[in-house]
Motif scaffolding. Sequence first.
Motif, PDB file in Angstrom:
ATOM      1  N   ILE A  19       0.996  -0.829   0.055  1.00 42.99           N
ATOM      2  CA  ILE A  19      -0.227  -0.084   0.175  1.00 42.99           C
ATOM      3  C   ILE A  19       0.398   1.007  -0.053  1.00 42.99           C
ATOM      4  N   ALA A  20       1.684   1.468   0.808  1.00 38.69           N
ATOM      5  CA  ALA A  20       2.758   2.214   0.919  1.00 38.69           C
ATOM      6  C   ALA A  20       3.759   2.903  -0.326  1.00 38.69           C
ATOM      7  N   GLY A 192       1.828   3.397 -12.005  1.00 47.34           N
ATOM      8  CA  GLY A 192       2.494   1.985 -11.574  1.00 47.34           C
ATOM      9  C   GLY A 192       2.082   2.265 -10.595  1.00 47.34           C
ATOM     10  N   GLY A 193       1.638   3.305  -9.686  1.00 43.04           N
ATOM     11  CA  GLY A 193       1.777   3.457  -7.798  1.00 43.04           C
ATOM     12  C   GLY A 193      -0.192   3.291  -7.851  1.00 43.04           C
ATOM     13  N   ILE A 194      -0.976   2.940  -8.914  1.00 44.96           N
ATOM     14  CA  ILE A 194      -2.123   3.180  -8.849  1.00 44.96           C
ATOM     15  C   ILE A 194      -2.593   1.481  -8.954  1.00 44.96           C
ATOM     16  N   ALA A 195      -1.456   0.818 -10.047  1.00 46.19           N
ATOM     17  CA  ALA A 195      -1.715  -0.212  -9.914  1.00 46.19           C
ATOM     18  C   ALA A 195      -1.407  -1.198  -8.351  1.00 46.19           C
ATOM     19  N   LEU A 196      -0.342  -0.823  -8.048  1.00 48.94           N
ATOM     20  CA  LEU A 196       0.256  -1.451  -7.066  1.00 48.94           C
ATOM     21  C   LEU A 196      -0.751  -1.314  -6.073  1.00 48.94           C
ATOM     22  N   VAL A 197      -2.044  -0.874  -5.625  1.00 50.63           N
ATOM     23  CA  VAL A 197      -3.293  -0.115  -5.026  1.00 50.63           C
ATOM     24  C   VAL A 197      -4.105  -0.979  -5.433  1.00 50.63           C
ATOM     25  N   ILE A 216     -10.255   5.087   5.321  1.00 48.88           N
ATOM     26  CA  ILE A 216      -9.192   6.450   5.643  1.00 48.88           C
ATOM     27  C   ILE A 216      -7.727   5.053   6.864  1.00 48.88           C
ATOM     28  N   GLU A 217      -8.190   4.557   7.459  1.00 47.44           N
ATOM     29  CA  GLU A 217      -7.167   3.220   8.110  1.00 47.44           C
ATOM     30  C   GLU A 217      -5.841   3.065   6.898  1.00 47.44           C
ATOM     31  N   ALA A 218      -6.435   2.667   5.570  1.00 49.19           N
ATOM     32  CA  ALA A 218      -5.418   2.614   4.902  1.00 49.19           C
ATOM     33  C   ALA A 218      -4.836   3.534   4.530  1.00 49.19           C
ATOM     34  N   THR A 219      -5.371   4.759   4.349  1.00 54.12           N
ATOM     35  CA  THR A 219      -4.447   5.985   4.283  1.00 54.12           C
ATOM     36  C   THR A 219      -3.140   6.258   4.880  1.00 54.12           C
ATOM     37  N   LEU A 220      -4.440   6.147   6.440  1.00 55.43           N
ATOM     38  CA  LEU A 220      -3.325   6.222   7.232  1.00 55.43           C
ATOM     39  C   LEU A 220      -2.200   5.855   7.791  1.00 55.43           C
ATOM     40  N   ILE A 221      -2.470   4.648   7.117  1.00 53.18           N
ATOM     41  CA  ILE A 221      -1.178   3.592   6.995  1.00 53.18           C
ATOM     42  C   ILE A 221      -0.183   3.862   6.349  1.00 53.18           C
ATOM     43  N   ALA A 222      -1.075   4.783   5.342  1.00 55.09           N
ATOM     44  CA  ALA A 222       0.159   4.502   3.533  1.00 55.09           C
ATOM     45  C   ALA A 222       1.044   5.465   4.138  1.00 55.09           C
ATOM     46  N   ILE A 223      -0.049   7.082   4.688  1.00 61.57           N
ATOM     47  CA  ILE A 223       1.295   8.039   4.850  1.00 61.57           C
ATOM     48  C   ILE A 223       2.411   7.195   6.123  1.00 61.57           C
ATOM     49  N   ILE A 224       1.673   7.012   6.937  1.00 61.63           N
ATOM     50  CA  ILE A 224       2.961   7.114   8.443  1.00 61.63           C
ATOM     51  C   ILE A 224       4.036   6.261   7.954  1.00 61.63           C
ATOM     52  N   VAL A 225       4.313   4.384   6.581  1.00 64.42           N
ATOM     53  CA  VAL A 225       5.195   3.614   6.050  1.00 64.42           C
ATOM     54  C   VAL A 225       5.975   5.343   5.339  1.00 64.42           C
ATOM     55  N   ARG A 235      13.691  -0.125   0.102  1.00 60.59           N
ATOM     56  CA  ARG A 235      13.799  -0.672   1.230  1.00 60.59           C
ATOM     57  C   ARG A 235      13.872  -0.524   2.446  1.00 60.59           C
ATOM     58  N   ALA A 236      13.733   0.520   2.993  1.00 60.07           N
ATOM     59  CA  ALA A 236      13.103   1.505   4.050  1.00 60.07           C
ATOM     60  C   ALA A 236      11.770   1.336   4.298  1.00 60.07           C
ATOM     61  N   VAL A 237      10.448   1.188   2.953  1.00 57.52           N
ATOM     62  CA  VAL A 237       9.618   0.675   2.494  1.00 57.52           C
ATOM     63  C   VAL A 237       8.963  -0.437   3.706  1.00 57.52           C
ATOM     64  N   ILE A 238       9.765  -1.708   3.071  1.00 58.14           N
ATOM     65  CA  ILE A 238       9.800  -2.789   3.307  1.00 58.14           C
ATOM     66  C   ILE A 238      10.018  -2.950   5.188  1.00 58.14           C
ATOM     67  N   TRP A 239      10.961  -2.304   5.558  1.00 56.43           N
ATOM     68  CA  TRP A 239      11.054  -2.197   7.325  1.00 56.43           C
ATOM     69  C   TRP A 239       9.972  -1.461   7.556  1.00 56.43           C
ATOM     70  N   ALA A 240       9.623  -0.206   7.448  1.00 60.21           N
ATOM     71  CA  ALA A 240       8.509   0.231   8.240  1.00 60.21           C
ATOM     72  C   ALA A 240       7.130  -0.287   8.204  1.00 60.21           C
ATOM     73  N   GLY A 241       6.786  -1.161   7.477  1.00 60.63           N
ATOM     74  CA  GLY A 241       5.812  -2.131   7.077  1.00 60.63           C
ATOM     75  C   GLY A 241       5.784  -3.368   7.572  1.00 60.63           C
ATOM     76  N   TRP A 242       6.876  -3.517   8.208  1.00 59.89           N
ATOM     77  CA  TRP A 242       6.888  -4.574   8.754  1.00 59.89           C
ATOM     78  C   TRP A 242       6.755  -4.544  10.156  1.00 59.89           C
TER      79      TRP A 242
END
Length: 283
Positions: A19-20, A192-197, A216-225, A235-242
């Motif tokens: 998502i992020a 590409g970003g829309i395709a990932l969504v 709303i929750e998914a948007t918050l998660i994407a912004i936070i990560v 790579r940092a997105v992966i670590w932040a998501g985990w």
Amino acid sequence: MYLKLLISGLALGSFYAIIALGFSMIFGVTRVFNLAHGELLLAGGYVAYVACERFGLGFWPSVPISVLALTLLGVILYRVFRVIKEPLELNTIVFTFGLVIALQNLFLIFFSADYRILTTPEWSTTIEIFNVSFTRGQLTMFLTAFISVSALYFLLRHTFWGKALRATIQDREAAGLLGIDVEKNSILAFLGGIALVGLAGPFFASFHYIHPTGGIEATLIAIIVTIVAGVGHVRAVIWAGWGMGLLENLVTTTLGAAFREGVTSLVLIAIPVSYTHLTLPTN
């Protein structure tokens, strides 16, 4: 218990990474701060729900349908974003906030306010490895996210287009002066970003109940990560998501599911405060 918590947290965090990544790519290249990111995720979930529940298709056939539908919607949205004037970030926030309300009402009209879930009974099958049991769905989500993120990382780090895209994210004007087709990169990054969504939408609908205001929750998660990882840092997105997935699982296990969204909100509040503290000059 702790190993099972780790596995489920990594599976959830892998989903958050997908998502992020979509949000990060779109914002990094086009400067579009998309508050409707979660609603687009819901749209992908609803497309998969219709494909499976009303047309009898399986889960996997619904995935490319969701990706294609969201990509076509992305073409329309990109043309709209092109005509938005400066300051682009502020104006896109206003526009996408209106898009949130519009999409929520469309979901309400076509699907009512009922909570729906994409039924995938085979994903509840338990698999045991090294005396640790987890579901087929958790393994599928983890592998899908890992393959998607790995492919994107390879694309960005080891191809000419990927290097041009990273240059565009770092400095759009300088990239243009160096002969990089900034406009083409913007289109490809946005789609590409829309395709990932669109890829994440069916998974979201199969693991969470979807309803018109559930984005709303998914948007918050994407912004936070994205904020934690930094724009364009795969790579940092992966670590932040985990990390986000493990934190939510830990809170749910120890305090209860009622505290999960509260902790997510506290993390969002704490990030700018921490960043401000770190950047304050010392006398």
